[in-house]
Design a protein around this motif. Structure first.
Motif, PDB file in Angstrom:
ATOM      1  N   THR A  60       0.818  -1.208   0.000  1.00  0.00           N
ATOM      2  CA  THR A  60       0.000   0.000   0.000  1.00  0.00           C
ATOM      3  C   THR A  60       0.853   1.261   0.000  1.00  0.00           C
ATOM      4  N   CYS A  61       2.056   1.177   0.568  1.00  0.00           N
ATOM      5  CA  CYS A  61       2.986   2.303   0.583  1.00  0.00           C
ATOM      6  C   CYS A  61       4.410   1.772   0.541  1.00  0.00           C
ATOM      7  N   ILE A  62       5.309   2.575  -0.009  1.00  0.00           N
ATOM      8  CA  ILE A  62       6.733   2.256  -0.050  1.00  0.00           C
ATOM      9  C   ILE A  62       7.504   3.439   0.528  1.00  0.00           C
ATOM     10  N   ALA A  63       8.323   3.175   1.531  1.00  0.00           N
ATOM     11  CA  ALA A  63       9.223   4.193   2.081  1.00  0.00           C
ATOM     12  C   ALA A  63      10.651   3.774   1.771  1.00  0.00           C
ATOM     13  N   VAL A  64      11.435   4.684   1.224  1.00  0.00           N
ATOM     14  CA  VAL A  64      12.830   4.406   0.888  1.00  0.00           C
ATOM     15  C   VAL A  64      13.703   5.410   1.616  1.00  0.00           C
ATOM     16  N   ILE A  65      14.679   4.900   2.361  1.00  0.00           N
ATOM     17  CA  ILE A  65      15.582   5.750   3.147  1.00  0.00           C
ATOM     18  C   ILE A  65      17.003   5.430   2.714  1.00  0.00           C
ATOM     19  N   PRO A  66      17.541   6.190   1.765  1.00  0.00           N
ATOM     20  CA  PRO A  66      18.892   5.892   1.251  1.00  0.00           C
ATOM     21  C   PRO A  66      19.980   6.258   2.260  1.00  0.00           C
ATOM     22  N   SER A  67      21.014   5.450   2.296  1.00  0.00           N
ATOM     23  CA  SER A  67      22.248   5.773   3.030  1.00  0.00           C
ATOM     24  C   SER A  67      22.007   6.161   4.478  1.00  0.00           C
ATOM     25  N   VAL A  68      21.386   5.251   5.231  1.00  0.00           N
ATOM     26  CA  VAL A  68      21.243   5.471   6.671  1.00  0.00           C
ATOM     27  C   VAL A  68      22.628   5.493   7.305  1.00  0.00           C
ATOM     28  N   LYS A  69      22.868   6.467   8.147  1.00  0.00           N
ATOM     29  CA  LYS A  69      24.170   6.634   8.784  1.00  0.00           C
ATOM     30  C   LYS A  69      24.127   6.164  10.231  1.00  0.00           C
ATOM     31  N   LYS A  70      25.225   5.586  10.688  1.00  0.00           N
ATOM     32  CA  LYS A  70      25.336   5.178  12.083  1.00  0.00           C
ATOM     33  C   LYS A  70      25.902   6.310  12.928  1.00  0.00           C
ATOM     34  N   ALA A  71      25.348   6.455  14.128  1.00  0.00           N
ATOM     35  CA  ALA A  71      25.807   7.499  15.040  1.00  0.00           C
ATOM     36  C   ALA A  71      26.694   6.955  16.138  1.00  0.00           C
ATOM     37  N   CYS A  86       2.436   6.270  -1.768  1.00  0.00           N
ATOM     38  CA  CYS A  86       1.406   5.276  -1.475  1.00  0.00           C
ATOM     39  C   CYS A  86       0.539   5.009  -2.706  1.00  0.00           C
ATOM     40  N   ARG A  87      -0.006   3.791  -2.749  1.00  0.00           N
ATOM     41  CA  ARG A  87      -0.858   3.387  -3.857  1.00  0.00           C
ATOM     42  C   ARG A  87      -2.236   4.055  -3.712  1.00  0.00           C
ATOM     43  N   THR A  88      -2.725   4.626  -4.794  1.00  0.00           N
ATOM     44  CA  THR A  88      -4.056   5.234  -4.816  1.00  0.00           C
ATOM     45  C   THR A  88      -4.834   4.654  -6.002  1.00  0.00           C
ATOM     46  N   PRO A  89      -6.138   4.905  -6.082  1.00  0.00           N
ATOM     47  CA  PRO A  89      -6.905   4.405  -7.232  1.00  0.00           C
ATOM     48  C   PRO A  89      -6.383   4.918  -8.577  1.00  0.00           C
ATOM     49  N   LYS A  90      -5.643   6.022  -8.546  1.00  0.00           N
ATOM     50  CA  LYS A  90      -5.119   6.616  -9.783  1.00  0.00           C
ATOM     51  C   LYS A  90      -3.648   6.280 -10.024  1.00  0.00           C
ATOM     52  N   GLY A  91      -3.070   5.437  -9.166  1.00  0.00           N
ATOM     53  CA  GLY A  91      -1.646   5.133  -9.282  1.00  0.00           C
ATOM     54  C   GLY A  91      -0.924   5.526  -8.007  1.00  0.00           C
ATOM     55  N   TRP A  92       0.401   5.567  -8.054  1.00  0.00           N
ATOM     56  CA  TRP A  92       1.182   5.906  -6.865  1.00  0.00           C
ATOM     57  C   TRP A  92       1.197   7.419  -6.648  1.00  0.00           C
ATOM     58  N   SER A  93       1.156   7.805  -5.382  1.00  0.00           N
ATOM     59  CA  SER A  93       0.994   9.215  -5.013  1.00  0.00           C
ATOM     60  C   SER A  93       2.281  10.006  -5.172  1.00  0.00           C
ATOM     61  N   ALA A  94       2.127  11.317  -5.108  1.00  0.00           N
ATOM     62  CA  ALA A  94       3.283  12.199  -4.930  1.00  0.00           C
ATOM     63  C   ALA A  94       3.939  11.843  -3.597  1.00  0.00           C
ATOM     64  N   PRO A  95       5.231  12.141  -3.439  1.00  0.00           N
ATOM     65  CA  PRO A  95       5.930  11.714  -2.225  1.00  0.00           C
ATOM     66  C   PRO A  95       5.847  12.712  -1.079  1.00  0.00           C
ATOM     67  N   VAL A  96       6.050  12.180   0.123  1.00  0.00           N
ATOM     68  CA  VAL A  96       6.303  13.005   1.304  1.00  0.00           C
ATOM     69  C   VAL A  96       7.659  12.591   1.856  1.00  0.00           C
ATOM     70  N   PHE A  97       8.196  13.397   2.742  1.00  0.00           N
ATOM     71  CA  PHE A  97       9.527  13.140   3.291  1.00  0.00           C
ATOM     72  C   PHE A  97       9.416  12.726   4.761  1.00  0.00           C
ATOM     73  N   ILE A  98      10.277  11.774   5.154  1.00  0.00           N
ATOM     74  CA  ILE A  98      10.253  11.251   6.520  1.00  0.00           C
ATOM     75  C   ILE A  98      11.666  11.200   7.090  1.00  0.00           C
ATOM     76  N   ARG A  99      11.733  10.997   8.412  1.00  0.00           N
ATOM     77  CA  ARG A  99      12.992  10.725   9.107  1.00  0.00           C
ATOM     78  C   ARG A  99      12.869   9.375   9.798  1.00  0.00           C
ATOM     79  N   LEU A 100      13.988   8.696   9.966  1.00  0.00           N
ATOM     80  CA  LEU A 100      14.029   7.467  10.750  1.00  0.00           C
ATOM     81  C   LEU A 100      15.212   7.542  11.699  1.00  0.00           C
ATOM     82  N   ALA A 101      14.981   7.225  12.967  1.00  0.00           N
ATOM     83  CA  ALA A 101      16.056   7.218  13.954  1.00  0.00           C
ATOM     84  C   ALA A 101      15.896   6.000  14.838  1.00  0.00           C
ATOM     85  N   GLY A 102      17.025   5.395  15.216  1.00  0.00           N
ATOM     86  CA  GLY A 102      16.987   4.228  16.089  1.00  0.00           C
ATOM     87  C   GLY A 102      18.125   4.279  17.077  1.00  0.00           C
ATOM     88  N   GLY A 103      17.889   3.784  18.290  1.00  0.00           N
ATOM     89  CA  GLY A 103      18.933   3.829  19.287  1.00  0.00           C
ATOM     90  C   GLY A 103      19.076   2.546  20.072  1.00  0.00           C
TER      91      GLY A 103
END
Length: 230
Positions: A60-71, A86-103
C-alpha cells in the motif's frame, strides 16, 4: 554493566541531538529522490532478489531511506532521511519526506551506510505512515521482510505485520529487524518540496496532489516494480 548502559545512553542521545531539523533546499530533496529511485531500481532489478511478488501486489505504501548513517560504533544509533509514496486508485501518489532514527542494539546495521526500505502491506500500515510519529514494533507491527521474487506465501512470515522492513548494503538485499526505530514526518522538507505551502501528508499520500516534476522518476520507478501481480 554501567559502562554498557552509559554507552547506550550516549548513543541514543547522539541520535536525538543530530540536526534533524536542518533545513534542506530543493536541490537536496531532488538528490534524495534520485538516490531513492536508484535504490528501488537496483533492488528490484536483482534477478534472484527483490521483494516477493505476493508482497508487491499487496503493497500500500513504499518508504525508501537511502544511506542510513550510524551514530555510534558499538550501540546501533542510526539516522536517515527518506521518502514515501502510497498506492491510490489513480496510481502511486506524490511523495512526502520522513525521518528514521533508532537507538537500540537491535538496530545495528553494519559499519557502512545502509539503504532501508519499508513496505506497508495493508491499510493499517498505510495509516501508520499518516501519523506524525510512530515506533516500529510498538505503535506499528513490523517484521523483517522475506526476499526472493518467487518466495511462497505459504512460508511467509509476516503478513500479520503492517510494515515489512528491508536493508541493502554492499549490493546485498535482506530483511532486517528495525523494531525500536522511530519514523516521523519531515514536514519542513515536505513543505519546501511543495513550494513552501503546507500540504497535509494525508492529502498527498491519498493522491490529492499532482506529482511534481522532480518526483516523477521516483514514482514511475515504484509503479514499475510495485505493480498488481496477476
Amino acid at each position: 554493566m554501567k559502562t554498557i548502559l552509559w554507552a547506550t545512553t550516549l548513543a541514543v542521545a547522539s541520535v536525538a541531538t543530530m540536526p534533524i531539523h536542518a533545513e534542506s533546499n530543493l536541490s537536496d530533496l531532488n538528490t534524495r529522490l534520485a538516490a531513492a529511485t536508484q535504490v528501488v531500481h537496483e533492488i528490484e532489478a536483482t534477478p534472484d532478489g527483490g521483494v516477493p511478488d505476493y508482497i508487491v501486489s499487496k503493497a500500500t505504501c513504499i518508504a525508501v531511506i537511502p544511506s542510513v548513517k550510524k551514530a555510534a560504533f558499538i550501540v546501533g544509533g542510526s539516522y536517515g532521511q527518506g521518502v514515501v509514496t502510497c498506492r491510490t486508485p489513480k496510481g502511486w501518489s506524490a511523495p512526502v519526506f520522513i525521518r528514521l532514527a533508532g537507538g537500540s542494539v537491535g538496530f545495528q546495521i553494519g559499519g557502512q551506510a545502509t539503504d532501508l526500505v519499508l513496505v506497508a502491506v495493508n491499510d493499517k500500515g498505510f495509516q501508520d505512515l499518516l501519523q506524525s510519529k510512530f515506533k516500529l514494533g510498538a505503535d506499528a507491527a513490523a517484521a523483517a521482510g522475506p526476499v526472493g521474487r518467487n518466495a511462497s506465501a505459504a512460508t511467509d512470515l509476516k503478513l500479520n505485520a503492517e510494515l515489512l522492513t528491508y536493508s541493502r548494503s554492499k549490493g546485498l538485499f535482506a530483511g532486517i529487524d528495525l523494531n525500536g526505530a522511530v519514523v516521523s514526518q519531515n514536514t519542513d522538507d515536505t513543505n519546501v518540496f511543495y513550494g513552501g505551502t503546507a500540504k497535509p501528508f494525508a492529502d498527498i499520500l491519498h493522491g490529492a496532489v499532482i506529482v511534481p516534476t522532480g518526483a516523477k522518476a521516483f514514482v514511475r520507478t515504484v509503479a514499475k516494480y510495485f505493480h498488481s501481480v496477476k
